[in-house]
Enzyme design. Structure first.
Site, short mmCIF file in Angstrom:
data_model
loop_
_atom_site.label_atom_id
_atom_site.label_comp_id
_atom_site.label_asym_id
_atom_site.label_seq_id
_atom_site.Cartn_x
_atom_site.Cartn_y
_atom_site.Cartn_z
N HIS A 147 0.84 -1.21 0.00
CA HIS A 147 0.00 0.00 0.00
C HIS A 147 0.87 1.26 0.00
CE1 HIS A 147 -3.97 -1.86 0.22
NE2 HIS A 147 -3.38 -2.81 0.93
N ASP B 106 1.85 -3.68 -9.66
CA ASP B 106 1.56 -4.99 -10.26
C ASP B 106 1.92 -5.01 -11.74
OD1 ASP B 106 0.54 -5.28 -7.76
OD2 ASP B 106 -1.56 -5.31 -8.37
C1 GLA Z 1 -3.01 -4.22 -5.13
C2 GLA Z 1 -2.80 -3.05 -6.08
C3 GLA Z 1 -1.36 -2.54 -6.01
C4 GLA Z 1 -0.92 -2.29 -4.58
C5 GLA Z 1 -1.27 -3.47 -3.67
C6 GLA Z 1 -1.02 -3.18 -2.22
O1 GLA Z 1 -2.26 -5.31 -5.56
O2 GLA Z 1 -3.11 -3.41 -7.40
O3 GLA Z 1 -1.24 -1.38 -6.80
O4 GLA Z 1 -1.48 -1.10 -4.09
O5 GLA Z 1 -2.63 -3.86 -3.82
O6 GLA Z 1 0.34 -2.99 -1.99
#
Ligand code: GLA
Length: 389
Positions: free
Chosen positions: A37, A174
């Site tokens: 996060h 991601d």
């Molecule tokens: C999800 C979101 C990412 C990131 C994570 C928490 O995977 O797609 O962008 O914020 O949560 O770290």
């Protein structure tokens, strides 16, 4: 180990569409080692790609139709790529529609194809099955259209699909790791500048073990967007206190945050305390990884988890049960939830010689405590999305 191979996917295509695909694309899932996060706060993350992946076997068409078959769901549908839109009854196709839409915005060719999609990234478990589909779709359209975006632009396109097309205020982590991963490396990413450092995974005698609670994430989208909003509230209070016009929590130090404690809503303060401290932990973890210091890395993983449980409040009973059990087992250096939270997976740093025992005992303990059957995934750090040669 990955269960699926490109060959199996090509064979499935042949059975479905009558002859061999022209090419096969593979895009991995990812596990975040630390830095949770933080991406949408313009901070640091340290993920690696895993050897579970989404595959797309593809045959070009001469029109602008995408005829897609989702093998895992056994569902087929068609979409006119000249006007891609969301389809509530086939929401799996929205990721491809979103990528096509964003490519139109960039004025790139979006050509039709028959495609079979098959994957072994567990869905909704914090291993980024959705970003993996997006980055596979992008690689497919690139191959069909004969163009290639650079790594940053490809990842940013995927983020726009999430933010603008699907309405989830997620960060860049991601898509970035899935697009840019190198085999046997974790990636330290500065989510503001997009400066990235590939860090070889040379921790001797250690293995990352992913443990899936098999609890599908609940309310993720609404709670996720709520957290994004709480961070914005913290930034507002900090700006007021220090007479600044900063945009993200990245712009503030721990000391500044502490000085603002009485001037900020308590929830916003705790969210910010997680984010600001997690950035410090992530940079320290990257150093520990480079130095081969498993003990230090494990400690940082444990404190990251504690901060996510108490300050960011994105854990859940199943994740906590999994981590509590893991930390009591021989050979475990550290354990933390990974991904957005509210269910999904944990990641554990474990002495390689203890892994078999760790996996058995962890799964037994987890089932004893929760009554749920979990699943462990042991993975190398995989290569990012692209054509399977
Ligand atoms: C999800 C979101 C990412 C990131 C994570 C928490 O995977 O797609 O962008 O914020 O949560 O770290």
């Amino acid at each position: 180990m990955s269960i699926l191979t490109a060959r199996a996917v090509a064979t499935a295509f042949e059975e479905k569409f009558g002859d061999a695909p022209a090419f096969v694309i593979r895009a991995p899932g990812r596990v975040n080692l630390i830095g949770e996060h933080t991406d949408y706060n313009h901070g640091y993350v340290l993920p690696m790609a895993i050897d579970r992946a989404t595959f797309m076997a593809v045959r070009p068409r001469t029109d602008t139709v995408l005829h897609a078959y989702a093998a895992n769901l056994d569902r087929s549908t068609e979409m006119d790529l000249s006007n891609p839109s969301r389809n509530p009854s086939e929401s799996w196709l929205d990721y491809l529609a979103g990528v096509a839409h964003e490519l139109h915005v960039l004025d790139k060719p979006v050509l039709g194809a028959d495609v079979l999609i098959m994957g072994d990234v567990p869905l909704g478990c914090g291993l980024s099955s959705s970003a993996s589909i997006e980055m596979a779709a992008l690689a497919m359209f690139e191959e069909l259209g004969g163009f290639k975006l650079n790594g940053d632009d490809g990842a940013l396109l995927g983020q726009r699909v999430e933010n603008d097309f699907l309405g989830l205020s997620s960060g860049i982590m991601d898509q970035y790791i899935i697009r840019c991963a190198q085999a046997n490396h974790a990636l330290l990413l500065d989510c503001r500048s997009l400066e990235c450092t590939q860090i070889p995974l040379t921790l001797k005698g250690c293995t990352f073990v992913i443990a899936n609670t098999c609890i599908q994430r609940a309310l993720t989208d609404s709670k996720y967007n709520e957290r994004v909003g709480e961070c914005a509230t913290a930034v507002e209070a900090l700006n007021q206190k220090f007479n600044r016009q900063a945009t993200h929590l990245r712009d503030f130090t721990q000391d500044e945050l502490m000085a603002c404690r009485e001037d900020m809503d308590l929830t916003a303060f705790r969210r910010a305390r997680h984010v600001v401290s997690e950035d410090t932990r992530t940079l320290a973890a990257a150093e520990a990884l480079k130095a081969g210091d498993a003990v230090k890395l494990g400690q940082l993983m444990n404190s990251s988890d504690s901060s996510l449980v108490h300050d960011y409040e994105v854990s859940c009973d199943g994740l906590m049960a999994m981590n509590d059990s893991a930390r009591g087992l021989e050979g475990c250096y550290g354990a933390r939830m990974t991904g957005a939270g509210f269910g999904g997976c944990t990641v554990n740093l474990v002495k390689t010689t203890a892994v078999d025992n760790f996996v058995n005992e962890l799964m037994n303990k987890y089932t004893d405590t929760t009554g749920i059957k979990g699943e462990c995934i042991i993975t190398d750090a995989a290569l990012g999305a692209g054509l399977v040669q």
